[in-house]
Write a protein that holds these residues in place. Structure first.
Motif, PDB file in Angstrom:
ATOM      1  N   GLU A  47       0.844  -1.210   0.000  1.00 11.94           N
ATOM      2  CA  GLU A  47       0.000   0.000   0.000  1.00 11.94           C
ATOM      3  C   GLU A  47       0.875   1.254   0.000  1.00 11.94           C
ATOM      4  O   GLU A  47       0.597   2.226  -0.689  1.00 11.94           O
ATOM      5  CB  GLU A  47      -0.900   0.021   1.243  1.00 11.94           C
ATOM      6  CG  GLU A  47      -2.213  -0.671   1.081  1.00 11.94           C
ATOM      7  CD  GLU A  47      -3.181   0.062   0.162  1.00 11.94           C
ATOM      8  OE1 GLU A  47      -3.670   1.143   0.502  1.00 11.94           O
ATOM      9  OE2 GLU A  47      -3.439  -0.459  -0.938  1.00 11.94           O
ATOM     10  N   HIS A  81      -6.905   5.596  -0.551  1.00 11.57           N
ATOM     11  CA  HIS A  81      -5.859   4.678  -0.076  1.00 11.57           C
ATOM     12  C   HIS A  81      -4.997   5.310   1.015  1.00 11.57           C
ATOM     13  O   HIS A  81      -4.516   4.604   1.901  1.00 11.57           O
ATOM     14  CB  HIS A  81      -5.014   4.171  -1.253  1.00 11.57           C
ATOM     15  CG  HIS A  81      -5.723   3.114  -2.038  1.00 11.57           C
ATOM     16  ND1 HIS A  81      -5.625   1.781  -1.739  1.00 11.57           N
ATOM     17  CD2 HIS A  81      -6.600   3.213  -3.074  1.00 11.57           C
ATOM     18  CE1 HIS A  81      -6.388   1.088  -2.578  1.00 11.57           C
ATOM     19  NE2 HIS A  81      -6.992   1.938  -3.395  1.00 11.57           N
ATOM     20  N   TYR A 130      -4.484   3.538   4.529  1.00  8.51           N
ATOM     21  CA  TYR A 130      -3.124   3.254   5.020  1.00  8.51           C
ATOM     22  C   TYR A 130      -2.922   3.852   6.425  1.00  8.51           C
ATOM     23  O   TYR A 130      -2.429   3.170   7.336  1.00  8.51           O
ATOM     24  CB  TYR A 130      -2.094   3.829   4.041  1.00  8.51           C
ATOM     25  CG  TYR A 130      -0.652   3.645   4.484  1.00  8.51           C
ATOM     26  CD1 TYR A 130       0.039   2.471   4.172  1.00  8.51           C
ATOM     27  CD2 TYR A 130       0.016   4.635   5.196  1.00  8.51           C
ATOM     28  CE1 TYR A 130       1.358   2.289   4.575  1.00  8.51           C
ATOM     29  CE2 TYR A 130       1.338   4.468   5.617  1.00  8.51           C
ATOM     30  CZ  TYR A 130       1.997   3.292   5.295  1.00  8.51           C
ATOM     31  OH  TYR A 130       3.305   3.111   5.695  1.00  8.51           O
ATOM     32  N   ARG A 135      -4.351  -3.000  -8.939  1.00 12.57           N
ATOM     33  CA  ARG A 135      -4.616  -2.927  -7.498  1.00 12.57           C
ATOM     34  C   ARG A 135      -6.003  -3.410  -7.126  1.00 12.57           C
ATOM     35  O   ARG A 135      -6.191  -4.033  -6.080  1.00 12.57           O
ATOM     36  CB  ARG A 135      -4.453  -1.465  -7.042  1.00 12.57           C
ATOM     37  CG  ARG A 135      -4.327  -1.313  -5.543  1.00 12.57           C
ATOM     38  CD  ARG A 135      -2.992  -1.796  -5.094  1.00 12.57           C
ATOM     39  NE  ARG A 135      -2.905  -1.989  -3.657  1.00 12.57           N
ATOM     40  CZ  ARG A 135      -1.911  -2.593  -3.058  1.00 12.57           C
ATOM     41  NH1 ARG A 135      -0.930  -3.086  -3.784  1.00 12.57           N
ATOM     42  NH2 ARG A 135      -1.880  -2.749  -1.758  1.00 12.57           N
ATOM     43  N   SER A 162      -6.942  -6.480  -3.881  1.00 12.75           N
ATOM     44  CA  SER A 162      -7.660  -6.452  -2.605  1.00 12.75           C
ATOM     45  C   SER A 162      -8.486  -7.726  -2.433  1.00 12.75           C
ATOM     46  O   SER A 162      -8.640  -8.238  -1.332  1.00 12.75           O
ATOM     47  CB  SER A 162      -8.552  -5.221  -2.508  1.00 12.75           C
ATOM     48  OG  SER A 162      -9.508  -5.257  -3.530  1.00 12.75           O
TER      49      SER A 162
END
Length: 850
Positions: free
Chosen positions: A92, A139, A143, A231, A235
């Motif tokens: 990440e 994101h 994070y 990406r 996930s």
């Protein structure tokens, strides 16, 4: 960015060792080519994301994976969960840095768009950088919320709500994906029209992770724009891994399940179903004037490989293929060509024209397909025991049929050339010299009769071809998926063979034998005796240990060695040595599996070869028994040996590696071809007793015996080099889907090894990589070497891996355990060089770009 011609979307879905492109940077593979794991950009399609697949290539069901049962090994599960999260967090950080690098030029480009000298228009800027700011913010927030949870980790930590929120914001990605192709096209057009923008787009600076040595790396805009596409599927992979290692009664479990459901629904909604399955090579059953022999051969026609059914009649050879017929109609053959035996000659290499060039696939592609087939076999066994598993079994069987047929088509490399005196030449590829010799002898035997050249009218040819269906003796291509379940699955383990002697030669010659066993539908050469010079009665008395993978037959071929240099021609896998005789015995489990040696004689063309054999199942042969004498090296713990020697790596390992690199690294089949068992035993005794003349022995000994001694040393360690304690964790780690989590876990496991084990493993790893660098000469790829060494380095002292599993057959054991062991070693072999010092210096939080 484009697919290569022969790739489909499914080729890029992750398999047992993560998805393709594992461990690469900037959408590039290690060789610099592009890796596009989850997107098809053919001109007629918009980018599509692929629903993740399991190791068998079947779509992962929307039903989430089961978590740890309540009261299961929670501590171990949560440790794995932390490793998964640490790896994901590290990736990440890299992803956020990549998005930030994209945003950096966006602001000044936007600012200049309204000036008198714009680099791009506002519309162009908004098209190229569409939704990047939103994705970055989503994101960054995720994070910042996840980081403190990892740092203050305990069993009460919950992260499910963070993943649930991340999944609920996937709509932003839908907009990004829809615009992706236009964004790329716009960026490309702007680069061509504006050198200033071209310079910007080719030199974007990405910040490196906090604990990395490098400050920045230079990446292209095209590569960075691809990152969100990659990406969004990641996930889903991570959620599968997290659920697998989360107890069902943990508060995270329902939240992660919900996040996975949202993610999978999102992927389904933007995917049209992609069905890249190749049409299976199906050639159903058949029979003719008098049919002498028939079988499936691979023909090279118009530079591509075609599976043909070849029929040898008493006066002609007919090459046919199965005709596609409408539903309900009975199947028929179509004649491709025929040669009257009176006109047939065997072409030599020198006579053949250059248009018959043989394209041979890299060995690792063949090995990869074997691994996929073995995993499918394992999956089928599991599904058979599951309630309502029958539909899935049929789907898996169909897939296995396709893969085995592909293997059958691409594995043969030995040329068999036929020529019509009044017409064309034809080229077949066979998997063994035995098979080629069989066809040649059958044809030559018929040609000894007084044959008349025949010309068939079109009606006669049609009648003859139609009769092939009834007359044929080989009814289906030789793949496992075509066999009944009741048929013997073959033997898995080690066959010990002693080739004693041979009689019946009419004159003295230089003689040797080779041994072949069947595996995956074709035969592989496994051992070769010494050449016995100038004799009519060779006495070899050499023992070999041959690994069996579902094998049912042993073949022995006897050759006369050719020392005339003018006749040597190594191209095209041609063997110039003359076959004096050949024979085959069935490996009957009842006969072979008794503990005693079973003596037998093969009669071949008037020659009799005497041999003995006995079989050891894989379970017994790999059983680790500590040595009673602790003064030697075989069967003695590695830390005891290194302490006694005051060394970091045992002397036996260093000396064998040095000798193989000195004179065996170019040897075809090094580590695969068996050494003579008596030589290996002599070396074992010498190392155990620390004989002074060990170096002289090594320099004189056959190199395959030295390679065999090294393998035997690792096999006889009282516990595996990678230890019993860590075995379950290696099995867990290699099955992780997310590349960053896998990297984090696999490196953490290496750090957990005792120092002598780790140093020895890293030394062997670098040696095997050097061996694989010579693959064009020695035919040993990383995949071959992983297959040879994986079980030797990992198999536990007790069968830990099969505890709690309902395993009923040796082939199940092969599929469940051995393939995972191979994958573990392959992971490290394919990894960038691993340094002992750096490995020990790094913390658990191990960052990697993917």
């Amino acid at each position: 960015m484009h697919w290569s011609n022969n790739q489909t979307v499914s080729d890029f879905n992750y398999n047992t060792d993560g998805y393709e492109g594992d461990g690469t940077e900037d959408g590039k593979s290690q060789d610099g080519s592009e890796t596009l794991p989850y997107i098809d950009e053919s001109p007629t399609m918009s980018p599509q994301l692929c629903t993740p697949q399991g190791p068998d290539g079947v779509m992962i069901s929307p039903t989430p994976p089961e978590g740890l049962p309540p009261g299961g090994d929670i501590e171990k599960g949560l440790e794995m969960k932390k490793l998964v999260l640490s790896g994901f967090l590290a990736s990440e950080e890299i992803y956020i840095n990549q998005l930030e690098a994209l945003l950096l030029p966006m602001r000044p480009l936007k600012a200049t768009a309204t000036t008198s000298q714009p680099v791009l228009t506002i519309q162009q800027v908004e098209t190229i950088f569409y939704k990047i700011q939103d994705i970055f913010e989503i994101h960054k927030e995720f994070y910042d919320a996840l980081l403190p949870n990892i740092r203050q980790w305990d069993e009460k930590v919950t992260v499910g709500h963070l993943f649930q929120k991340l999944a609920s914001q996937l709509g932003v990605y839908k907009a990004f994906v829809d615009n992706y192709k236009v964004a790329l096209e716009t960026a490309e057009k702007c680069s061509q029209a504006n050198s200033q923008f071209q310079k910007i787009s080719e030199n974007l600076k990405v910040k490196s992770p906090k604990d990395s040595k490098d400050c920045t790396s230079t990446v292209t805009m095209e590569a960075l724009l691809y990152k969100p596409i990659d990406r969004v599927t990641r996930s889903t992979l991570v959620l599968h891994d997290l659920l697998k290692h989360t107890p069902k009664d943990h508060p995270d479990f329902p939240l992660l399940q919900d996040a996975l459901r949202i993610s999978q629904n999102f992927l389904s909604s933007i995917n049209e179903e992609i069905d890249p399955r190749r049409t299976a090579v199906t050639t159903p059953k058949g029979e003719a004037r008098q049919l002498v022999k028939d079988g499936f051969l691979v023909e090279v026609s118009e530079s591509s490989r075609k599976l043909r059914h070849v029929f040898l009649f008493t006066d002609l050879l007919l090459c046919a293929k199965m005709k596609k017929t409408s539903a309900g109609r009975h199947q028929q053959y179509e004649c491709k060509w025929y040669i009257p035996l009176a006109d047939l000659t065997f072409q030599t290499l020198d006579e053949s024209d250059s248009c018959h060039s043989i394209q041979v696939l890299p060995e690792h592609e063949i090995e990869e397909m074997k691994i996929k087939i073995s995993l499918l076999k394992s999956e089928i066994q599991k599904e058979k025991k599951a309630p309502k598993g029958q539909n899935r079994v049929e789907r898996l069987r169909k897939k296995m049929n396709e893969q085995e047929s592909w293997l059958l088509l691409h594995s043969p490399t030995i040329p068999f050339r036929l020529h019509n005196k009044h017409g064309k030449s034809y080229l077949f590829l066979l998997s063994s010299d035995y098979e080629r010799s069989e066809w040649r002898e059958s044809i030559q035997k018929l040609q000894k009769k007084d044959l008349q050249a025949c010309v068939l009218s079109s009606v006669e040819l049609q009648v003859l071809t139609s009769s092939c269906f009834k007359l044929r003796t080989v009814h289906s291509i030789p793949v496992t998926s075509n066999k009944d379940d009741e048929e013997t699955p073959g033997l898995y383990g080690f066959l010990h063979v002693i080739v004693h002697s041979a009689k019946g030669f009419k004159q003295s010659a230089n003689l040797y034998c080779t041994l072949e066993v069947d595996s995956f539908g074709y035969f592989v050469s496994k051992a070769k005796t010494r050449v016995f010079r100038d004799t009519a009665e060779p006495q070899w008395n050499e023992e070999f240990e041959i690994e069996l993978e579902g094998s049912q037959f042993l073949r022995i071929l006897c050759y006369e060695k050719c020392y005339d240099k003018s006749m040597l021609n190594k191209e095209d896998n041609e063997i110039v040595d003359k076959i004096m005789g050949k024979g085959q015995v069935q490996l009957d489990p009842q006969t072979v599996q008794s503990k005693n040696w079973h003596m037998d004689v093969i009669e071949m063309n008037g020659i009799k070869v005497e041999f003995s054999m006995k079989f050891t199942s894989r379970d017994l042969s790999l059983k680790r028994t500590p040595s009673k004498k602790q003064s030697g090296v075989f069967g003695v713990k590695i830390n005891v040996v290194t302490k006694r020697e005051r060394s970091k790596v045992p002397y036996i390992v260093r000396q064998c590696i040095e000798e193989v690199e000195k004179r065996g690294i170019d040897e075809v089949g090094i580590y695969r071809i068996s050494g003579v068992a008596t030589d290996i035993q002599a070396l074992k005794t010498a190392f155990d007793t620390n004989t002074k003349d060990i170096l002289v022995m090594l320099s004189d000994m056959d190199i395959n015996a030295i390679a065999g001694t090294l393998k035997l040393y690792f096999r006889e360690l009282p516990e595996p080099l990678l230890t019993d304690r860590l075995y379950p964790a290696f099995m867990e780690g290699i099955s992780l889907s997310d590349p960053a989590a896998k990297e984090n876990c696999m490196m953490h496991l290496l750090r957990s090894l005792p120092d002598p084990n780790l140093m020895t493993f890293l030394t062997l790893l670098e040696h095997l990589k050097r061996v694989a660098e010579k693959e064009p000469l020695n035919k040993m790829s990383l995949h071959n070497l992983a297959t040879v060494f994986g079980p030797t380095l990992l198999r536990p002292s007790e069968s830990e891996s099969t505890k709690g599993q309902n395993i009923t057959s040796a082939s199940d054991i092969w599929s469940h355990d051995v393939m995972a062991q191979v994958q573990v070693l392959l992971y490290y072999l394919q990894h960038t060089p691993i340094s002992f010092a750096e490995l020990k210096r790094n913390t658990l939080y191990f960052s990697t770009d993917v």
